[in-house]
Design a protein around this motif. Sequence first.
Motif, PDB file in Angstrom:
ATOM      1  N   HIS A 400     -11.705 -18.816   2.135  1.00 32.28           N
ATOM      2  CA  HIS A 400     -10.437 -18.468   2.783  1.00 32.28           C
ATOM      3  C   HIS A 400      -9.338 -19.471   2.435  1.00 32.28           C
ATOM      4  O   HIS A 400      -8.155 -19.182   2.631  1.00 32.28           O
ATOM      5  CB  HIS A 400     -10.616 -18.406   4.307  1.00 32.28           C
ATOM      6  CG  HIS A 400     -11.467 -17.249   4.754  1.00 32.28           C
ATOM      7  ND1 HIS A 400     -11.312 -15.981   4.248  1.00 32.28           N
ATOM      8  CD2 HIS A 400     -12.469 -17.176   5.671  1.00 32.28           C
ATOM      9  CE1 HIS A 400     -12.194 -15.170   4.834  1.00 32.28           C
ATOM     10  NE2 HIS A 400     -12.906 -15.873   5.692  1.00 32.28           N
ATOM     11  N   VAL A 401      -9.749 -20.656   1.961  1.00 38.15           N
ATOM     12  CA  VAL A 401      -8.744 -21.660   1.608  1.00 38.15           C
ATOM     13  C   VAL A 401      -8.089 -21.342   0.264  1.00 38.15           C
ATOM     14  O   VAL A 401      -7.130 -22.003  -0.145  1.00 38.15           O
ATOM     15  CB  VAL A 401      -9.380 -23.070   1.555  1.00 38.15           C
ATOM     16  CG1 VAL A 401      -9.843 -23.493   2.926  1.00 38.15           C
ATOM     17  CG2 VAL A 401     -10.528 -23.122   0.559  1.00 38.15           C
ATOM     18  N   LEU A 402      -8.605 -20.332  -0.433  1.00 30.40           N
ATOM     19  CA  LEU A 402      -7.999 -19.892  -1.696  1.00 30.40           C
ATOM     20  C   LEU A 402      -7.021 -18.753  -1.428  1.00 30.40           C
ATOM     21  O   LEU A 402      -7.125 -18.048  -0.425  1.00 30.40           O
ATOM     22  CB  LEU A 402      -9.075 -19.446  -2.683  1.00 30.40           C
ATOM     23  CG  LEU A 402     -10.146 -20.479  -3.056  1.00 30.40           C
ATOM     24  CD1 LEU A 402     -11.133 -19.877  -4.039  1.00 30.40           C
ATOM     25  CD2 LEU A 402      -9.526 -21.738  -3.632  1.00 30.40           C
ATOM     26  N   HIS A 403      -6.099 -18.556  -2.356  1.00 27.30           N
ATOM     27  CA  HIS A 403      -5.061 -17.530  -2.204  1.00 27.30           C
ATOM     28  C   HIS A 403      -5.238 -16.468  -3.287  1.00 27.30           C
ATOM     29  O   HIS A 403      -5.065 -16.758  -4.483  1.00 27.30           O
ATOM     30  CB  HIS A 403      -3.666 -18.159  -2.295  1.00 27.30           C
ATOM     31  CG  HIS A 403      -3.465 -19.287  -1.325  1.00 27.30           C
ATOM     32  ND1 HIS A 403      -3.886 -20.575  -1.593  1.00 27.30           N
ATOM     33  CD2 HIS A 403      -2.908 -19.317  -0.083  1.00 27.30           C
ATOM     34  CE1 HIS A 403      -3.599 -21.363  -0.570  1.00 27.30           C
ATOM     35  NE2 HIS A 403      -3.003 -20.617   0.365  1.00 27.30           N
ATOM     36  N   ASP A 404      -5.579 -15.246  -2.876  1.00 28.87           N
ATOM     37  CA  ASP A 404      -5.918 -14.193  -3.824  1.00 28.87           C
ATOM     38  C   ASP A 404      -4.795 -13.848  -4.800  1.00 28.87           C
ATOM     39  O   ASP A 404      -5.050 -13.411  -5.923  1.00 28.87           O
ATOM     40  CB  ASP A 404      -6.338 -12.922  -3.066  1.00 28.87           C
ATOM     41  CG  ASP A 404      -7.723 -13.049  -2.461  1.00 28.87           C
ATOM     42  OD1 ASP A 404      -8.414 -14.030  -2.808  1.00 28.87           O
ATOM     43  OD2 ASP A 404      -8.124 -12.186  -1.658  1.00 28.87           O
ATOM     44  N   ARG A 405      -3.537 -14.032  -4.384  1.00 27.14           N
ATOM     45  CA  ARG A 405      -2.423 -13.621  -5.242  1.00 27.14           C
ATOM     46  C   ARG A 405      -1.959 -14.715  -6.203  1.00 27.14           C
ATOM     47  O   ARG A 405      -1.054 -14.498  -7.010  1.00 27.14           O
ATOM     48  CB  ARG A 405      -1.237 -13.161  -4.374  1.00 27.14           C
ATOM     49  CG  ARG A 405      -1.557 -11.900  -3.582  1.00 27.14           C
ATOM     50  CD  ARG A 405      -0.332 -11.363  -2.865  1.00 27.14           C
ATOM     51  NE  ARG A 405      -0.641 -10.134  -2.138  1.00 27.14           N
ATOM     52  CZ  ARG A 405       0.260  -9.424  -1.458  1.00 27.14           C
ATOM     53  NH1 ARG A 405       1.519  -9.841  -1.410  1.00 27.14           N
ATOM     54  NH2 ARG A 405      -0.098  -8.325  -0.834  1.00 27.14           N
ATOM     55  N   LYS A 406      -2.591 -15.874  -6.109  1.00 26.47           N
ATOM     56  CA  LYS A 406      -2.255 -16.957  -7.036  1.00 26.47           C
ATOM     57  C   LYS A 406      -3.204 -16.928  -8.236  1.00 26.47           C
ATOM     58  O   LYS A 406      -4.337 -16.453  -8.137  1.00 26.47           O
ATOM     59  CB  LYS A 406      -2.373 -18.319  -6.347  1.00 26.47           C
ATOM     60  CG  LYS A 406      -1.284 -18.616  -5.331  1.00 26.47           C
ATOM     61  CD  LYS A 406      -1.440 -20.029  -4.797  1.00 26.47           C
ATOM     62  CE  LYS A 406      -0.338 -20.363  -3.788  1.00 26.47           C
ATOM     63  NZ  LYS A 406      -0.475 -21.748  -3.282  1.00 26.47           N
ATOM     64  N   THR A 407      -2.713 -17.455  -9.368  1.00 27.15           N
ATOM     65  CA  THR A 407      -3.618 -17.669 -10.492  1.00 27.15           C
ATOM     66  C   THR A 407      -4.429 -18.928 -10.223  1.00 27.15           C
ATOM     67  O   THR A 407      -4.099 -19.727  -9.338  1.00 27.15           O
ATOM     68  CB  THR A 407      -2.853 -17.835 -11.810  1.00 27.15           C
ATOM     69  OG1 THR A 407      -2.075 -19.038 -11.736  1.00 27.15           O
ATOM     70  CG2 THR A 407      -1.942 -16.644 -12.074  1.00 27.15           C
ATOM     71  N   ILE A 408      -5.483 -19.110 -11.003  1.00 25.86           N
ATOM     72  CA  ILE A 408      -6.301 -20.315 -10.849  1.00 25.86           C
ATOM     73  C   ILE A 408      -5.445 -21.558 -11.082  1.00 25.86           C
ATOM     74  O   ILE A 408      -5.540 -22.544 -10.339  1.00 25.86           O
ATOM     75  CB  ILE A 408      -7.489 -20.288 -11.841  1.00 25.86           C
ATOM     76  CG1 ILE A 408      -8.369 -19.065 -11.598  1.00 25.86           C
ATOM     77  CG2 ILE A 408      -8.301 -21.562 -11.731  1.00 25.86           C
ATOM     78  CD1 ILE A 408      -9.450 -18.867 -12.633  1.00 25.86           C
ATOM     79  N   PHE A 409      -4.600 -21.500 -12.111  1.00 25.65           N
ATOM     80  CA  PHE A 409      -3.729 -22.641 -12.430  1.00 25.65           C
ATOM     81  C   PHE A 409      -2.796 -22.955 -11.260  1.00 25.65           C
ATOM     82  O   PHE A 409      -2.637 -24.113 -10.871  1.00 25.65           O
ATOM     83  CB  PHE A 409      -2.910 -22.334 -13.695  1.00 25.65           C
ATOM     84  CG  PHE A 409      -2.153 -23.510 -14.226  1.00 25.65           C
ATOM     85  CD1 PHE A 409      -2.715 -24.347 -15.172  1.00 25.65           C
ATOM     86  CD2 PHE A 409      -0.868 -23.797 -13.770  1.00 25.65           C
ATOM     87  CE1 PHE A 409      -2.018 -25.448 -15.664  1.00 25.65           C
ATOM     88  CE2 PHE A 409      -0.167 -24.882 -14.247  1.00 25.65           C
ATOM     89  CZ  PHE A 409      -0.741 -25.708 -15.200  1.00 25.65           C
ATOM     90  N   GLU A 410      -2.204 -21.904 -10.669  1.00 20.17           N
ATOM     91  CA  GLU A 410      -1.283 -22.100  -9.540  1.00 20.17           C
ATOM     92  C   GLU A 410      -2.018 -22.641  -8.316  1.00 20.17           C
ATOM     93  O   GLU A 410      -1.458 -23.430  -7.552  1.00 20.17           O
ATOM     94  CB  GLU A 410      -0.608 -20.773  -9.194  1.00 20.17           C
ATOM     95  CG  GLU A 410       0.399 -20.299 -10.232  1.00 20.17           C
ATOM     96  CD  GLU A 410       0.843 -18.861 -10.002  1.00 20.17           C
ATOM     97  OE1 GLU A 410       1.869 -18.468 -10.581  1.00 20.17           O
ATOM     98  OE2 GLU A 410       0.144 -18.122  -9.262  1.00 20.17           O
ATOM     99  N   GLU A 411      -3.268 -22.224  -8.133  1.00 21.91           N
ATOM    100  CA  GLU A 411      -4.062 -22.691  -6.997  1.00 21.91           C
ATOM    101  C   GLU A 411      -4.196 -24.210  -7.031  1.00 21.91           C
ATOM    102  O   GLU A 411      -4.138 -24.879  -5.990  1.00 21.91           O
ATOM    103  CB  GLU A 411      -5.447 -22.033  -7.018  1.00 21.91           C
ATOM    104  CG  GLU A 411      -6.296 -22.300  -5.802  1.00 21.91           C
ATOM    105  CD  GLU A 411      -5.778 -21.638  -4.537  1.00 21.91           C
ATOM    106  OE1 GLU A 411      -5.792 -22.306  -3.484  1.00 21.91           O
ATOM    107  OE2 GLU A 411      -5.354 -20.467  -4.593  1.00 21.91           O
ATOM    108  N   ILE A 412      -4.352 -24.760  -8.225  1.00 20.88           N
ATOM    109  CA  ILE A 412      -4.465 -26.214  -8.364  1.00 20.88           C
ATOM    110  C   ILE A 412      -3.083 -26.879  -8.348  1.00 20.88           C
ATOM    111  O   ILE A 412      -2.852 -27.849  -7.620  1.00 20.88           O
ATOM    112  CB  ILE A 412      -5.199 -26.580  -9.675  1.00 20.88           C
ATOM    113  CG1 ILE A 412      -6.586 -25.927  -9.720  1.00 20.88           C
ATOM    114  CG2 ILE A 412      -5.311 -28.088  -9.812  1.00 20.88           C
ATOM    115  CD1 ILE A 412      -7.556 -26.372  -8.676  1.00 20.88           C
ATOM    116  N   SER A 413      -2.151 -26.355  -9.145  1.00 23.96           N
ATOM    117  CA  SER A 413      -0.844 -27.018  -9.288  1.00 23.96           C
ATOM    118  C   SER A 413      -0.041 -27.015  -7.986  1.00 23.96           C
ATOM    119  O   SER A 413       0.671 -27.974  -7.693  1.00 23.96           O
ATOM    120  CB  SER A 413      -0.032 -26.345 -10.401  1.00 23.96           C
ATOM    121  OG  SER A 413       0.223 -24.991 -10.091  1.00 23.96           O
ATOM    122  N   ASP A 414      -0.169 -25.954  -7.174  1.00 21.04           N
ATOM    123  CA  ASP A 414       0.576 -25.904  -5.913  1.00 21.04           C
ATOM    124  C   ASP A 414       0.047 -26.912  -4.902  1.00 21.04           C
ATOM    125  O   ASP A 414       0.809 -27.466  -4.108  1.00 21.04           O
ATOM    126  CB  ASP A 414       0.516 -24.493  -5.320  1.00 21.04           C
ATOM    127  CG  ASP A 414       1.357 -23.498  -6.111  1.00 21.04           C
ATOM    128  OD1 ASP A 414       2.047 -23.936  -7.051  1.00 21.04           O
ATOM    129  OD2 ASP A 414       1.306 -22.289  -5.806  1.00 21.04           O
TER     130      ASP A 414
END
Length: 654
Positions: A400-414
Motif C-alpha cells: 500500500h506504500v506504493l503508488h499504482d499510477r507512478k512509474t518505478i522511477f518516479e516511485e524512487i525519485s519522488d
Amino acid sequence: MILACHNLNKSFGERVIVKDGSFHIEEREKAAFVGVNGAGKSTVLKMITGEEPTDSGNIILTKGKQIGYLAQQQNPQSGRTIYEELKTAKADIILLEQQIRSIEQELKSLSGEALETRLETYNRLMSEFESKNGYAYESEITGVLKGLGFQEEDFEKPADTLSGGQKTRVSLGKLLLTNPDILLLDEPTNHLDLNSISWLETYLLNYPGAVFIVSHDRFFLNRVVTKVVEIEHGNIRMYSGNYKAYSDKKKQIRDARMKEYLNQQREISHQEAVIEKLRSFNREKSIKRAESREKMLNKMTLVEKPLSDTDEIHFSLEPACVSGNDVLAVEGLSKQYDGQVLFSDAEFEIRRGEHVAVIGSNGTGKTTLLKILNGLADADSGSFSLGAKVQIGYYDQEHHVLHDRKTIFEEISDDYPALNHTKIRSTLAAFQFTGDDVFKLVGDLSGGEKGRVSLAKLMLSEANFLILDEPTNHLDITSKEILEQALNDYTGTVLYVSHDRYFINQTAGRILELANQTFVNYIGNYDYYLEKKEGLPPAGTADAKGASKGSYFHAQKAGPAESEAAALSQASASKQSWLEQKEVQARERKRKNELRKTEEQISLLEKRCQEIDELMTHEDVYSNSVKCQELAEEKALHSARLEELYDLWAELED
C-alpha cells in the motif's frame, strides 16, 4: 516410474525455457522442482499437463495413471459454498451412496429372482463404497478444510466471494481429496500459515501417490522431498536427497567446476608466457618448441566458466544513525476486528539490535500489529512508544506504500529527490529493473516485482528499525538468501512477520508467537521454538548433554591395545604422508630455484651478446683485427652456452 520427460525443448521467441531437458518421477516419490523466478518451472508443469505445447521431446505418463495439478492462481466460479466445492471431489462416492440408497428403497418391494439380482448389485456397490472409504468421506473433507486453516463457520461461505489466497486453499483441498496418482503442486504453501504448512507436510509425507512440487519454502522441502529436479539456464538436472542435500551438492559441484576453470586459465596463461619466451630466444629449436606448445594449447578442451544467476538482487541495509537502546515498548495493547478479539493487553519490549519474528495462524492479527506500530491503524486500547532517534522503515506485504499510477522511477525519485538519475538507475538495476523496465507503472507489476520495488525503497531509507510484513513473499530462494545475508549484516533492529520457517531460523534471535489473543516470548530461533512447543530438551540442556555423553562412551568400546595400535598406525600414516609432501615441496623449490638461476644466466649472456654486437660497429673495434677476433670468440662461447641454457630452461619449464 510414473512420469518420464525426455529431451524437452521449449522457447518463447529467443528466450530458451528448457533445452534437451530430461527427468523422471518414480511411483510414491516426493520430488521438488526448483529454480529462480522466471526459470520456467510453471511452464514445464503446464507442458506436463498439456496446457502448454512442447517444441519437441516426449512426456510419458504410465498408462491408467491420473495427474492432479494445482496452478499458482485459482479462481473457482461455481456458486457453491466452500464445503460444497470440496464435496465435488467425492462425486463418485456420493453417486455410489445415492445408488445404494435407491436400491435399499427398491428392495422393500422385490421378491424372488428380481430380489436376488438386485441384492447382488447392492452388495457389489456396497463393497466398492467401503473400499473407497465412503463412510468417512465427510469427516475427510472436514479434516482437510480444518488442516488448511478454515474454521467450521467458514464452510458455508460462498467460494466466489473469497480472497485469492483462500480460493487457492480451496482448490488445494479439492485436489488433495481427489487422490490423483501424481500431484503437481505449484507453490502450495503460498497463503498457508505455519500450522497449515505443517499439516500439509504430514499429509504429503503420507500421501500414497507421487508428488512433484514447485516451492521456495526450504524448510518445507527439507521435510517432504527425497529428490530435487533443478532447472537453470535451460538445463535440467536431478539430485538425490532433500533441499539441503541438493544445495550442498550443487555448491560442491560449482566450486569444483570453478576450481577446474581457474586452474585451466592459469595453465593457459602460463603456456602463453612460455611460448612467448621460447619465441624470444629466436632459434629454430626454440621456435619449433613454441609451435608444438601452441598446437597443444589449440587442441585443449576449454572448461566453461560456471554461470551465476544474473537475475539476483543485490543490496545492503545500513542505518543512517544509531537509535537508543530502548527501541519499542508496547503496553496493554488491544485490538478487535468485526467483533473478534485479535489480541488483548499485549505487552513486550524490543531492544536495539534485536531481530524479532512474529508468528501465528492466519487472521490472528500479526499484520494488524505492524500497521498499528506504523500508524496505519488504531489500537482499541493501550499504547506503544518508540525510543530515542528511532527511524522506522516499513515493508508492507500488500504494498500500500506504493503508488499504482507512478512509474518505478518516479516511485524512487519522488521519495528521494536528492538522488540523481544515475544513482536511481543503479539502485533499480540492483533489484533487476534495467532499461525501459524503470518506466513501467507500479500498478502493472506482479507481486514479486512490487516486492522488489519496496525492498529498493527500504534499502534507501537508511532506517534503524525495520518493520517487515512477509518480506520473503514472491522471492525465489536465491533472493531469499541475499535478503537473509543483508538482515544478518544489518546493525539496526528488525521486527517482522513471516511464515517462512527457514528464513526465521536464519535471521531471528527471538520469536513472539501470537496465540490465544496474547504474545508468547521465545528467546531463540524457530528450531528452539519447536523444541519448546513440542517439549523436547533444547540443545545444551542436561538431558541433551547426557545423551551426547552416552553416545560418546558407547563409542569407546575398543580395548586400550586396539586403540593404541590404531592411533600408532594413523600417526605413522600421517607422518609418511607429511614426509612425502615435504619431499615434493623440496623438489619443487629446487626446480624453481634452478629455473630462476637459468633465466638470470640467459639474461646476462644475451645482454653481453648484444653488447658485443654493438661494439663490433665501433670503428676503433672493427678496425682492430685482434680485438675483433677476441670479441667474436667470446660471442661464440656465449652463444654455445646459451644453446645449452635454452634447452635446460625448456626442460625445467616442462
